[in-house]
Scaffold this active site. Structure first.
Site, mmCIF file in Angstrom:
data_model
loop_
_atom_site.group_PDB
_atom_site.id
_atom_site.type_symbol
_atom_site.label_atom_id
_atom_site.label_comp_id
_atom_site.label_asym_id
_atom_site.label_seq_id
_atom_site.Cartn_x
_atom_site.Cartn_y
_atom_site.Cartn_z
ATOM 1 C CB CYS A 73 26.355 4.757 -12.791
ATOM 2 S SG CYS A 73 26.736 4.345 -14.456
ATOM 3 C CB CYS B 168 24.957 -2.188 -25.415
ATOM 4 S SG CYS B 168 24.941 -0.651 -26.384
ATOM 5 C CB CYS C 70 31.974 -1.041 -24.196
ATOM 6 S SG CYS C 70 30.601 -0.982 -23.043
ATOM 7 C CB CYS D 106 29.065 0.063 -17.894
ATOM 8 S SG CYS D 106 29.565 0.454 -19.581
HETATM 9 N N1 SAH Z 1 25.839 3.882 -24.209
HETATM 10 C C1 SAH Z 1 26.094 5.125 -23.613
HETATM 11 C C2 SAH Z 1 26.028 5.098 -22.100
HETATM 12 C C3 SAH Z 1 26.627 3.934 -21.403
HETATM 13 S S1 SAH Z 1 28.393 3.769 -21.439
HETATM 14 C C4 SAH Z 1 27.408 5.693 -24.073
HETATM 15 O O1 SAH Z 1 28.154 4.967 -24.717
HETATM 16 O O2 SAH Z 1 27.640 6.866 -23.810
HETATM 17 C C5 SAH Z 1 28.918 5.047 -20.322
HETATM 18 C C6 SAH Z 1 30.347 5.476 -20.564
HETATM 19 O O3 SAH Z 1 31.272 4.454 -20.128
HETATM 20 C C7 SAH Z 1 30.634 5.736 -22.025
HETATM 21 O O4 SAH Z 1 31.341 6.938 -22.193
HETATM 22 C C8 SAH Z 1 31.469 4.541 -22.377
HETATM 23 O O5 SAH Z 1 32.213 4.749 -23.524
HETATM 24 C C9 SAH Z 1 32.274 4.335 -21.120
HETATM 25 N N2 SAH Z 1 32.954 3.038 -21.035
HETATM 26 C C10 SAH Z 1 32.588 1.858 -21.557
HETATM 27 N N3 SAH Z 1 33.508 0.903 -21.292
HETATM 28 C C11 SAH Z 1 34.491 1.509 -20.584
HETATM 29 C C12 SAH Z 1 35.720 1.060 -20.026
HETATM 30 N N4 SAH Z 1 36.110 -0.197 -20.131
HETATM 31 N N5 SAH Z 1 36.492 1.972 -19.374
HETATM 32 C C13 SAH Z 1 36.092 3.261 -19.232
HETATM 33 N N6 SAH Z 1 34.938 3.730 -19.730
HETATM 34 C C14 SAH Z 1 34.142 2.867 -20.411
HETATM 35 FE FE1 SF4 Z 2 26.887 0.415 -25.782
HETATM 36 FE FE2 SF4 Z 2 29.113 0.346 -24.332
HETATM 37 FE FE3 SF4 Z 2 29.108 1.524 -26.729
HETATM 38 FE FE4 SF4 Z 2 27.798 2.700 -24.678
HETATM 39 S S1 SF4 Z 2 30.014 2.344 -24.830
HETATM 40 S S2 SF4 Z 2 27.055 2.384 -26.784
HETATM 41 S S3 SF4 Z 2 27.083 0.850 -23.589
HETATM 42 S S4 SF4 Z 2 28.767 -0.687 -26.328
#
Ligand code: SAH
Ligand code: SF4
Length: 384
Positions: A118, A125, A132, A357
């Site tokens: 990954c 971001c 997140c 992440c």
């Molecule tokens: N910005 C992109 C890719 C990075 S995040 C996006 O949002 O798709 C990758 C995935 O991890 C996304 O589906 C995001 O919503 C998820 N994610 C973020 N924080 C998380 C958390 N605390 N628990 C589970 N999934 C999470």
């Molecule tokens: Fe950004 Fe996290 Fe939202 Fe993906 S899920 S767009 S990494 S803030």
């Protein structure tokens, strides 16, 4: 710190074409470019001296003009034998995270333990999804294509080293690469597409296109643009809400691109590519896990012929969101099953190593700021 301009260009991130042109300009034979790509992307050479088939003068020229390692390994943190998180430091001191996910034993008995990497696409971001960790301190900068490839090469070298090998040869058994680390890949469109091309090319890492997944929070215009990219990677869309009301409450990007713009963009992508899109759906207690939400999600998935990937939420320190209990998760799944929606529910992996992440990097960055005497950051670090 919005744009990072390294002193010397990164070799990772260069293509066969661009290297052929720069070698020719410097008076080196064109065929050396293919050899160089082989050293870079297939043999995983970690220093110029290892590129034994290249003449000394060319190696010296490369050293004078390019940086070979845009990222250095800081630490690895493992959760059992399933998840391992690597923290890398970039040339300007920024940190990025790269996660190795191994299919738990028994999951893929026929194929052996599948490894998914990954990768991050940005430092921080800008999209600020409420659940997140990646967006908690905002956006710092885009990663260059070479810094994305460097994550793959560092992970491959790390895996090879653990197995007792001298260097990373052809991905060290990494089967899939997903752009699901820190950052929004489609907000760094050109670097991400370039990295995808290098991952896939025969002169690059040679990874099958279907083994590469780009995940987006739903930037509708860029999804349409992505449909024009020749490499047939997979697309995942972070939906997380099946109505505008829920989605806007947790994902500010929905105010810019609400469902009536996002869903047609996914449909257009589908029609162009003829490939099933995945809808990512984090289950968050009392936010998006009601049975009515499951029904609305099924309707969307059916209309898009999409597969749904349910992800029980990984709690983030400082944030209030919770993972629903197993009974609620099951009830949600039953609604999808009854509607014959194609779905999987992700096993809970690695949450004991800040697996959501952005968490590991955030902690390290705050520690660093605390050491350099920034009071607010010091306070934040002690909380993280
Ligand atoms: N910005 C992109 C890719 C990075 S995040 C996006 O949002 O798709 C990758 C995935 O991890 C996304 O589906 C995001 O919503 C998820 N994610 C973020 N924080 C998380 C958390 N605390 N628990 C589970 N999934 C999470
Ligand atoms: Fe950004 Fe996290 Fe939202 Fe993906 S899920 S767009 S990494 S803030």
């Amino acid at each position: 710190m919005a744009v990072f301009k390294p002193e010397k260009a990164f070799l990772y991130g260069e293509s066969l074409e661009s290297l052929t042109a720069s070698l020719a300009e410097a008076g080196h034979p064109a065929f050396r470019a293919r050899q160089l790509c082989e050293w870079l992307y297939r043999k995983g050479a970690r220093e110029y001296a290892a590129m034994s088939s290249l003449p000394l003068a060319l190696r010296q020229w490369l050293e004078d003009n390019y940086t070979l390692q845009p990222a250095s390994f800081v630490l690895a943190k493992a959760a059992g034998d399933v998840t391992e998180k690597l923290l890398l430091e970039l040339g300007d001191g920024a940190y990025v995270e790269t996660v190795i996910l191994r299919a738990p034993e028994g999951d893929d008995a026929e194929e052996g333990a599948r490894q998914t990497l990954c990768v991050s696409s940005q430092v921080g971001c800008a999209y600020g999804c409420k659940f997140c960790a990646s967006g908690l301190d905002g956006w710092k900068r885009n990663l260059l294509a070479g810094e994305i490839i460097a994550q793959v090469m560092c992970a491959a070298a790390h895996i090879a080293q653990k197995r007792g090998g001298a260097q990373a040869r052809t991905l060290s058994g990494i089967d899939n690469i997903v752009f699901m680390g820190m950052g929004e890949p489609l907000a760094n469109f050109d670097n991400v597409v370039r990295a995808v091309e290098i991952l896939h090319a025969d002169w690059g890492l040679g990874l099958g296109a279907r083994r590469i997944t780009i995940s987006t929070s739903g930037l509708a215009p860029q999804i349409r643009r992505l449909a024009e990219v020749p490499v047939q990677f997979r697309l995942a869309v972070s939906l997380h809400g099946a109505t505008n009301q829920v989605r806007s409450a947790i994902m500010p990007v929905n105010n810019a691109y609400p469902l009536e713009e996002l869903l047609p963009a996914i449909k257009a992508f589908n029609e162009k590519r003829g490939r099933m899109v995945t809808l990512e759906y984090i289950l968050i207690e009392d936010v998006n896990d009601a049975l009515s939400h499951a029904a609305a999600l099924s309707d969307i998935a059916r209309d898009l012929h999409a597969h749904v990937n349910l992800i029980p939420y990984n709690p983030v320190p400082d944030l209030v969101w919770k993972r629903p209990n197993l009974r609620r998760q099951k009830a949600f799944c039953e609604v999808l099953s009854r509607a014959k929606t194609s779905f999987t529910i992700r096993r809970q992996k690695g949450d004991d190593i800040d697996a959501a992440c952005g968490q590991l990097r955030l902690r390290k960055q705050r520690e660093k700021e605390a050491l350099s005497g920034n009071g607010d950051a010091a306070q934040a670090a002690s909380k993280a």
